[in-house]
Motif scaffolding. Structure first.
Motif, PDB file in Angstrom:
ATOM      1  N   ALA A   1      32.275  34.744  46.065  1.00 19.47           N
ATOM      2  CA  ALA A   1      31.272  35.708  45.888  1.00 19.47           C
ATOM      3  C   ALA A   1      32.012  37.101  46.032  1.00 19.47           C
ATOM      4  CB  ALA A   1      30.373  35.548  47.003  1.00 19.47           C
ATOM      5  N   VAL A   2      31.271  38.169  45.313  1.00 18.12           N
ATOM      6  CA  VAL A   2      31.631  39.602  45.581  1.00 18.12           C
ATOM      7  C   VAL A   2      30.600  40.331  45.973  1.00 18.12           C
ATOM      8  CG1 VAL A   2      32.625  41.637  44.136  1.00 18.12           C
ATOM      9  CG2 VAL A   2      33.440  39.335  43.779  1.00 18.12           C
TER      10      VAL A   2
ATOM     11  N   GLU B   1      30.202  35.292  37.007  1.00 22.81           N
ATOM     12  CA  GLU B   1      29.234  34.339  36.935  1.00 22.81           C
ATOM     13  C   GLU B   1      29.884  33.049  36.174  1.00 22.81           C
ATOM     14  OE1 GLU B   1      25.346  35.581  35.903  1.00 22.81           O
ATOM     15  OE2 GLU B   1      24.821  36.345  37.775  1.00 22.81           O
ATOM     16  N   ALA B   2      30.537  33.499  34.854  1.00 22.20           N
ATOM     17  CA  ALA B   2      31.274  32.541  34.244  1.00 22.20           C
ATOM     18  C   ALA B   2      32.470  31.737  34.863  1.00 22.20           C
ATOM     19  CB  ALA B   2      31.598  33.295  33.005  1.00 22.20           C
ATOM     20  N   ARG B   3      33.089  32.436  36.022  1.00 21.40           N
ATOM     21  CA  ARG B   3      33.892  31.638  36.679  1.00 21.40           C
ATOM     22  C   ARG B   3      33.174  31.173  38.059  1.00 21.40           C
ATOM     23  NH1 ARG B   3      38.030  36.534  37.352  1.00 21.40           N
ATOM     24  NH2 ARG B   3      38.987  34.980  39.003  1.00 21.40           N
TER      25      ARG B   3
ATOM     26  N   ARG C   1      27.411  45.010  33.896  1.00 23.48           N
ATOM     27  CA  ARG C   1      26.798  43.895  33.299  1.00 23.48           C
ATOM     28  C   ARG C   1      27.949  42.868  33.051  1.00 23.48           C
ATOM     29  NH1 ARG C   1      21.687  42.950  31.812  1.00 23.48           N
ATOM     30  NH2 ARG C   1      21.204  45.099  31.403  1.00 23.48           N
ATOM     31  N   GLU C   2      29.124  43.511  32.307  1.00 24.99           N
ATOM     32  CA  GLU C   2      30.158  42.686  32.086  1.00 24.99           C
ATOM     33  C   GLU C   2      30.814  41.892  33.298  1.00 24.99           C
ATOM     34  OE1 GLU C   2      32.624  45.095  29.289  1.00 24.99           O
ATOM     35  OE2 GLU C   2      31.023  45.439  28.142  1.00 24.99           O
ATOM     36  N   VAL C   3      31.004  42.902  34.338  1.00 21.32           N
ATOM     37  CA  VAL C   3      31.634  42.212  35.460  1.00 21.32           C
ATOM     38  C   VAL C   3      30.685  41.284  35.934  1.00 21.32           C
ATOM     39  CG1 VAL C   3      31.762  42.955  38.004  1.00 21.32           C
ATOM     40  CG2 VAL C   3      32.757  44.208  36.014  1.00 21.32           C
TER      41      VAL C   3
ATOM     42  N   LEU D   1      37.741  43.499  39.187  1.00 19.52           N
ATOM     43  CA  LEU D   1      38.412  42.222  38.778  1.00 19.52           C
ATOM     44  C   LEU D   1      39.612  42.002  39.318  1.00 19.52           C
ATOM     45  CD1 LEU D   1      37.084  41.834  34.905  1.00 19.52           C
ATOM     46  CD2 LEU D   1      36.147  40.718  37.176  1.00 19.52           C
ATOM     47  N   GLU D   2      40.555  42.988  39.604  1.00 14.59           N
ATOM     48  CA  GLU D   2      41.788  42.774  39.963  1.00 14.59           C
ATOM     49  C   GLU D   2      41.585  42.500  41.482  1.00 14.59           C
ATOM     50  OE1 GLU D   2      43.987  46.345  39.619  1.00 14.59           O
ATOM     51  OE2 GLU D   2      44.636  45.912  37.451  1.00 14.59           O
ATOM     52  N   ALA D   3      40.578  43.038  42.116  1.00 15.38           N
ATOM     53  CA  ALA D   3      40.438  42.922  43.680  1.00 15.38           C
ATOM     54  C   ALA D   3      39.946  41.371  43.910  1.00 15.38           C
ATOM     55  CB  ALA D   3      39.614  43.692  43.956  1.00 15.38           C
TER      56      ALA D   3
END
Length: 566
Positions: free
Chosen positions: A481-482, A508-510, A501-503, A470-472
């Motif tokens: 996209a990641v 996706e929420a963002r 799954r949390e990542v 998430l920092e990246a």
């Protein structure tokens, strides 16, 4: 194939080369010359008459030569296992010599059965925790211990300290007690051991030295002048008999046998792997459990006591140039013949000559050159090597090794807890992806973060993985996209799946798409079992980073066209 699997020693002997015999004969005679007095001395540790120490050599050495996979390892009485056997059986024997002998047989057979059980359970992975720096540190510690332990024999008095440091202190405090005739024999013995291999490389230097010293002491009667000699040894072979016991004794002996089996295996495996590494071949740890177990059972049924890898005798074998397992068979036959017919001359062997041979063997174990190489490559592993040596010298072989292995495992866990990772980019003219932190001219695809995590994702680093990814993403100006490059992720557990799954849900929420490239092995199987693979079936699992980037570019171009039509 079956023979080489279960009887690798015998399989090697069936392909024996005639040119090896001279070296093996020399090594076998030299090992026997050292094994005999050591076995007699260690029998006294257990509390048994001297001949029992020889019983613990003959059949076990023959059995291991056929069953074992090490071409250098010599088995026999070991100081650590002997002390543990004494602690196990002395309280139960209550001073009865015959009962002491019976109990030693029982505990030795129990040790053998436990070792065989460990081998069948494939517990040989334990040996994988002994890294090369630990092996070198172990041998250095054993070598220094041998030097400290044998100096007293050469100087003419018995060192009373327990352990390397106390022995050294006791030695320095008693220098005025040096027996000069004994010291002369020891120094001449050392000179012969150094000179003979250079001038006459085919002569068994250790054996020649011991024989010459024995002749000098016997002819001139130097024992009358205070020179310590081996003394009389009873002749004859053991009478095979099955000992009797009861349930209470078995409970006590089972507990002690587990500890003896652990020490026996660790000592033998470390020595076997160390010398195998020197000679360029591998040791099968699971098979060594079985081989050492069968060897201990052989020691038990021949009225001996628990045996292990004999580091000093292995060092002598290697120093003289033994080529195969035939060395153990020759040494065993020599010991048997001497026990039957030649116990009288053995009485005149001077302790100083034996000490000189062991001093040379100990010196041969010390590897300073490898220490320098390790220091250049890795400071941590250098200090791990030094700590193993200090541990072996300070607190004993097994505790010292356990400390070193524990530190190595903690270092491994720390590296897994915070493994390296990277945001990937491309440099013109360079094949594949590079870490953009180390290449300031690296290019990236606008809006796409290609992230790599370089280890398994497990319960203790799952949150770290989530935080770093998430920092990246946060550092990208307009992330759309990641792509997670999972090639280095060998495994993932339940906590790791939850973090993954949390990542994905956070991104996706963002409004950021999440894809995975190069998932394989256990990691891919866990994605399938958890349902993440099914949830990502809309094209977000990729076989390569290139295909993931291609898919992103196609999606980005499609979004642009749709925006233009609107």
């Amino acid at each position: 194939m079956l023979l080489s699997r279960w009887l690798p020693g015998l399989a090697n002997l069936l392909h024996y080369r005639r040119e090896w015999f001279h070296a093996d004969l020399q090594a076998g005679l030299s090992v026997a010359a050292i094994q005999i007095p050591i076995a007699i001395a260690y029998a006294q540790i257990v509390g048994l008459p001297p001949q029992y120490g020889l019983y613990a050599c003959i059949l076990p050495m023959m059995v291991y030569a056929l069953v074992g996979s090490s071409r250098q390892l010599m088995v026999g009485p070991d100081a650590a296992t002997c002390a543990m056997v004494a602690g196990a059986i002395a309280p139960l024997a209550l001073g009865d010599p015959s009962r002491l002998a019976q109990l030693s047989v029982i505990v030795t057979i129990l040790v053998g059965l436990m070792l065989i059980g460990a081998g069948l359970a494939r517990a040989g992975f334990i040996a994988s925790f002994f890294s090369r720096p630990i092996l070198i540190g172990y041998l250095n510690g054993i070598g220094l211990s041998l030097l400290a332990g044998q100096l007293g024999k050469v100087l003419g008095f018995q060192i009373e300290g327990n352990g390397f440091i106390l022995s050294l202190i006791n030695l320095l405090q008693r220098l005025e007690e040096i027996h000069w005739v004994t010291l002369s024999i020891g120094l001449i013995g050392l000179a012969l051991l150094i000179w003979l291999p250079r001038r006459f490389p085919r002569l068994p230097a250790a054996l020649v030295t011991v024989v010459l010293a024995t002749l000098v002491v016997g002819v001139f009667g130097l024992d009358r002048f205070g020179v310590a000699i081996l003394g009389p040894v009873p002749a004859g072979m053991p009478e095979l008999a099955w000992p009797k016991t009861n349930l209470e004794e078995m409970k006590s002996l089972l507990r002690d046998a587990l500890g003896i089996a652990t020490v026996s295996f660790c000592s033998a495996m470390l020595t076997a792997r160390s010398f195998a590494a020197r000679h360029g071949y591998a040791i099968n740890a699971n098979h060594e459990f079985l081989a050492l177990g069968v060897t201990n059972i052989a020691a038990g049924i021949s009225q001996g006591f628990a045996v292990s890898g004999a580091d000093s005798r292995t060092a002598v074998n290697d120093m003289v140039g033994g080529k195969s397992q035939l060395v153990g068979i020759i040494a065993a036959l020599v010991i048997a013949m001497i026990l039957l017919f030649f116990t009288a001359p053995m009485a005149w062997i001077p302790q100083a000559a034996l000490g000189a041979v062991l001093l040379m063997a100990g010196w041969g174990l010390i590897d300073v050159k490898s220490l320098g190489k390790i220091y250049k490559l890795s400071r941590f592993e250098f200090w791990l090597c030094v700590l193993t040596t200090v541990g072996v010298l300070g607190v004993g072989v097994l505790p010292g090794i356990i400390i070193a292995v524990t530190l190595a495992i903690l270092r491994l866990l720390y590296s897994i807890y915070q493994p390296t990772d990277a945001v990937l980019g491309w440099v013109p003219g360079v094949e594949g992806q590079v870490d953009i932190e180390g290449h300031k001219d690296a290019r990236t695809v606008k809006g796409l973060v290609v992230y790599r995590f370089d280890d398994a994702i497990l319960f203790f680093n799952a949150d770290y993985f989530k935080m770093r990814l998430l920092e990246a993403v946060q550092r990208e100006l307009e992330p759309r996209a990641v792509l997670f490059d999972a090639e280095a992720v060998s495994s993932i557990d339940v906590s790791g799946i939850a973090a993954l799954r949390e990542v994905r849900e956070t991104l996706e929420a963002r409004g950021i798409h999440f894809g995975i490239a190069r998932a394989r092995g256990r990691f891919l199987r866990m994605l399938v079992r958890s349902g993440i693979a099914r949830e990502m079936e809309n094209g977000m699992l990729f076989g390569s980073v290139r295909s993931g980037i291609r898919a992103y570019r196609l999606w980005r171009n499609r979004m642009r066209r749709e925006a233009m039509t609107e």
